[in-house]
Design an enzyme around this catalytic site. Structure first.
Site, PDB file in Angstrom:
ATOM      1  N   LYS A  97     -13.348 104.791  20.159  1.00  0.00           N
ATOM      2  CA  LYS A  97     -13.603 105.381  21.484  1.00  0.00           C
ATOM      3  C   LYS A  97     -14.282 106.745  21.279  1.00  0.00           C
ATOM      4  O   LYS A  97     -15.356 106.771  20.708  1.00  0.00           O
ATOM      5  CB  LYS A  97     -12.297 105.409  22.270  1.00  0.00           C
ATOM      6  CG  LYS A  97     -11.769 103.973  22.467  1.00  0.00           C
ATOM      7  CD  LYS A  97     -10.476 103.867  23.252  1.00  0.00           C
ATOM      8  CE  LYS A  97     -10.021 102.410  23.279  1.00  0.00           C
ATOM      9  NZ  LYS A  97      -8.722 102.242  23.974  1.00  0.00           N
ATOM     10  N   ASP A 114      -0.113 108.131  21.837  1.00  0.00           N
ATOM     11  CA  ASP A 114      -1.232 107.197  21.703  1.00  0.00           C
ATOM     12  C   ASP A 114      -2.478 107.921  22.206  1.00  0.00           C
ATOM     13  O   ASP A 114      -2.700 108.021  23.409  1.00  0.00           O
ATOM     14  CB  ASP A 114      -0.916 105.942  22.525  1.00  0.00           C
ATOM     15  CG  ASP A 114      -2.061 104.939  22.541  1.00  0.00           C
ATOM     16  OD1 ASP A 114      -3.171 105.285  22.100  1.00  0.00           O
ATOM     17  OD2 ASP A 114      -1.833 103.808  23.017  1.00  0.00           O
ATOM     18  N   GLU A 143      -4.919  92.083   0.455  1.00  0.00           N
ATOM     19  CA  GLU A 143      -3.567  92.245   0.995  1.00  0.00           C
ATOM     20  C   GLU A 143      -2.768  93.237   0.166  1.00  0.00           C
ATOM     21  O   GLU A 143      -2.814  93.199  -1.070  1.00  0.00           O
ATOM     22  CB  GLU A 143      -2.831  90.903   1.030  1.00  0.00           C
ATOM     23  CG  GLU A 143      -3.282  90.026   2.178  1.00  0.00           C
ATOM     24  CD  GLU A 143      -2.586  88.680   2.178  1.00  0.00           C
ATOM     25  OE1 GLU A 143      -2.238  88.179   1.089  1.00  0.00           O
ATOM     26  OE2 GLU A 143      -2.407  88.123   3.271  1.00  0.00           O
ATOM     27  N   TYR A 194     -10.715  89.975  -0.106  1.00  0.00           N
ATOM     28  CA  TYR A 194      -9.298  89.944   0.289  1.00  0.00           C
ATOM     29  C   TYR A 194      -8.546  91.039  -0.433  1.00  0.00           C
ATOM     30  O   TYR A 194      -8.675  91.189  -1.640  1.00  0.00           O
ATOM     31  CB  TYR A 194      -8.662  88.582  -0.027  1.00  0.00           C
ATOM     32  CG  TYR A 194      -8.198  87.903   1.232  1.00  0.00           C
ATOM     33  CD1 TYR A 194      -7.161  88.459   1.982  1.00  0.00           C
ATOM     34  CD2 TYR A 194      -8.812  86.749   1.705  1.00  0.00           C
ATOM     35  CE1 TYR A 194      -6.752  87.875   3.169  1.00  0.00           C
ATOM     36  CE2 TYR A 194      -8.406  86.165   2.890  1.00  0.00           C
ATOM     37  CZ  TYR A 194      -7.369  86.737   3.620  1.00  0.00           C
ATOM     38  OH  TYR A 194      -6.974  86.168   4.786  1.00  0.00           O
ATOM     39  N   THR A 202      -7.037 104.543  18.313  1.00  0.00           N
ATOM     40  CA  THR A 202      -8.127 103.645  17.974  1.00  0.00           C
ATOM     41  C   THR A 202      -9.234 104.511  17.372  1.00  0.00           C
ATOM     42  O   THR A 202      -9.253 105.729  17.562  1.00  0.00           O
ATOM     43  CB  THR A 202      -8.680 102.931  19.219  1.00  0.00           C
ATOM     44  OG1 THR A 202      -9.077 103.915  20.175  1.00  0.00           O
ATOM     45  CG2 THR A 202      -7.629 102.028  19.853  1.00  0.00           C
ATOM     46  N   ARG A 212     -14.513  99.409  15.475  1.00  0.00           N
ATOM     47  CA  ARG A 212     -13.325  98.931  16.201  1.00  0.00           C
ATOM     48  C   ARG A 212     -12.161  98.808  15.234  1.00  0.00           C
ATOM     49  O   ARG A 212     -12.207  98.018  14.289  1.00  0.00           O
ATOM     50  CB  ARG A 212     -13.576  97.567  16.838  1.00  0.00           C
ATOM     51  CG  ARG A 212     -14.764  97.498  17.747  1.00  0.00           C
ATOM     52  CD  ARG A 212     -14.686  96.296  18.667  1.00  0.00           C
ATOM     53  NE  ARG A 212     -13.799  96.583  19.763  1.00  0.00           N
ATOM     54  CZ  ARG A 212     -14.156  97.267  20.845  1.00  0.00           C
ATOM     55  NH1 ARG A 212     -15.387  97.720  20.971  1.00  0.00           N
ATOM     56  NH2 ARG A 212     -13.288  97.502  21.803  1.00  0.00           N
TER      57      ARG A 212
HETATM   58  C1  PLP Z   1      -7.771 101.295  23.978  1.00  0.00           C
HETATM   59  C2  PLP Z   1      -6.341 101.614  23.973  1.00  0.00           C
HETATM   60  C3  PLP Z   1      -5.404 100.829  23.283  1.00  0.00           C
HETATM   61  C4  PLP Z   1      -5.712  99.489  22.662  1.00  0.00           C
HETATM   62  O1  PLP Z   1      -6.728  99.400  21.815  1.00  0.00           O
HETATM   63  P1  PLP Z   1      -7.405  97.984  21.455  1.00  0.00           P
HETATM   64  O2  PLP Z   1      -8.209  98.334  20.275  1.00  0.00           O
HETATM   65  O3  PLP Z   1      -8.201  97.592  22.652  1.00  0.00           O
HETATM   66  O4  PLP Z   1      -6.320  97.018  21.168  1.00  0.00           O
HETATM   67  C5  PLP Z   1      -4.089 101.250  23.258  1.00  0.00           C
HETATM   68  N1  PLP Z   1      -3.705 102.376  23.892  1.00  0.00           N
HETATM   69  C6  PLP Z   1      -4.572 103.129  24.587  1.00  0.00           C
HETATM   70  C7  PLP Z   1      -4.070 104.357  25.274  1.00  0.00           C
HETATM   71  C8  PLP Z   1      -5.908 102.784  24.664  1.00  0.00           C
HETATM   72  O5  PLP Z   1      -6.743 103.529  25.376  1.00  0.00           O
END
Ligand code: PLP
Length: 406
Positions: free
Chosen positions: A225, A196, A52, A50, A222, A231
């Site tokens: 990807k 994003d 925090e 933990y 993220t 993740r």
């Molecule tokens: C995948 C994605 C997210 C969300 O990610 P999670 O890890 O699935 O919550 C947000 N914005 C875009 C553009 C994405 O491709």
């Protein structure tokens, strides 16, 4: 005790999933195969701790080593993206976007993001069913009928709507995002720009897609990807004041204890992404997508926007009277794993849709290159047009997968 001994039921299911990942073409553009090193860090004893708070300011004892790990992750991402402030604690992309809104907006403020049907994400203000559309005043922009962002039209809409935050970034846009233009549009009404880059982060660090860092106020990505990490998600900014607000919004605003096992794995992925091998990998993702798109077009199948600049391709099935749902299921039977996706002006609801979204990040990790893309493009057409039995395509897929082990 090993998992096999203590829980054979779960061990067997994991084994079956491993086989599925090995024996199929994983072509969902948001998926990838992480390295053994990333998996090792994810499954490490760090999951027991933990912690925090933030490095040097924890609520529990015993966090000296954890601090070193989180600081290393932060330092590596700062260098990788050339940015001043990084928060590595978001559990995933959706909570990371939530943290940005909670940090910089008041409830009811206006969010303007791209519609889900145009390639935006649920967290970009999708109405009614998401927090971003329910607790904020959401207006959305769309792509034009050919699937392109029309920046002049966006400018007009922004002048009318005057959002507090403009969100750019998508899940199914096959073209380059022009961050400088987005910034100019946001600035015209004093809006914050959130980029994003969840899908394209790996391409950005390799220089095969422009970086939003010089333009956007806040950047979210993220890490699982194209970046090929665990993740999770990170938040980045060059604005010190916003950085402090974001830190407070992530913890204690939204989350509790950070997942330090994942943060360690992020650090491993950041190190990998800084190598020349990774840059070559990202270049190959784009080269593969280009060849794949050309072969699909040669088979007389329409693509949204007519092609791709990045890692993903959007097939438009409207002309064939086929649904995305049925086609994605048939492709899966053939061992080609994609997803159904709405296309511009889709007459069908999202759960059925008229499009297929597919991409090259995972198959490029396996080492596949242009010659394999030519085969796969033809196999996709074989399935769409029922030119060959699905079982025959599946056999070819399996043979190819065996030549490119994970
Ligand atoms: C995948 C994605 C997210 C969300 O990610 P999670 O890890 O699935 O919550 C947000 N914005 C875009 C553009 C994405 O491709």
């Amino acid at each position: 005790m090993t998992l096999q001994k203590s829980d054979p039921e779960i061990a067997k299911l994991i084994g079956r999933e491993e086989k599925r990942q090995r024996e199929g073409l994983e072509m969902i553009p948001s998926e990838n195969y992480v390295s053994a090193a990333v998996r090792q860090a994810t499954g490490s004893v760090l999951a027991n701790k933990y912690s925090e708070g933030y490095p040097g300011k924890r609520y529990y004892q015993g966090n000296g080593i954890i601090d070193a790990i989180e600081n290393l992750a932060i330092a590596r991402f700062k260098k990788l993206f050339n940015v001043a402030f990084v928060n590595v604690q978001p559990y995933s992309g959706s909570p990371a976007n939530a943290a940005v809104y909670f940090a910089l907006l008041a409830l009811g403020d206006k969010i303007m993001g791209m519609a889900l049907s145009s390639g935006g994400h649920l967290t970009h203000g999708h109405p009614k069913i998401t927090f971003s559309g329910k607790y904020f005043n959401s207006v959305q922009y769309t792509v034009d009928e050919n699937g392109w962002i029309n920046y002049d039209k966006l400018q007009e809409q922004v002048l009318i709507e005057k959002p507090k935050i403009l969100v750019c970034g998508t899940t199914s846009y096959p073209r380059v995002l022009e961050f400088a233009r987005f910034k100019k549009i946001a600035d015209s009404v004093g809006a914050i720009l959130l980029a994003d880059i969840s899908h394209i982060a790996g391409l950005v660090v390799a220089g095969v897609h422009p970086s939003p860092i010089p333009f956007a106020d806040v950047v979210m990505t993220t890490t699982h990807k194209t970046l090929r990490g665990p993740r999770g998600a990170i938040l980045m900014t060059n604005n010190e004041e916003m950085a402090a607000k974001i830190d407070r919004a992530v913890f204690p605003g939204l989350q509790g204890g950070p997942h330090e096992n994942v943060i360690a794995a992020m650090a491993v992925a950041a190190k990998e992404a800084g190598t020349s091998e990774f840059r070559a990998y990202a270049k190959q993702i784009v080269a593969n997508a280009k060849v794949l798109s050309e072969v699909i077009i040669k088979n007389k199948i329409a693509l949204v926007s007519g092609g791709t600049d990045n890692h993903l391709i959007m097939i438009d099935l409207k002309n064939f009277g086929l649904t995305g749902k049925d086609t994605a299921e048939k492709l899966e039977e053939a061992g080609i794993v994609t997803n159904k996706n709405a296309v511009p002006n889709d007459p069908l609801p999202p759960a059925i849709s008229s499009g297929i979204r597919l991409g090259t990040p995972a198959i490029t990790t396996r080492g596949m290159k242009e010659p394999e893309m030519k085969l796969i493009g033809d196999w996709i057409a074989d399935v769409i047009f029922s030119r060959r039995p699905v079982g025959a395509v599946k056999k070819d897929v399996l043979d190819l997968c065996r030549k490119f082990p994970i």
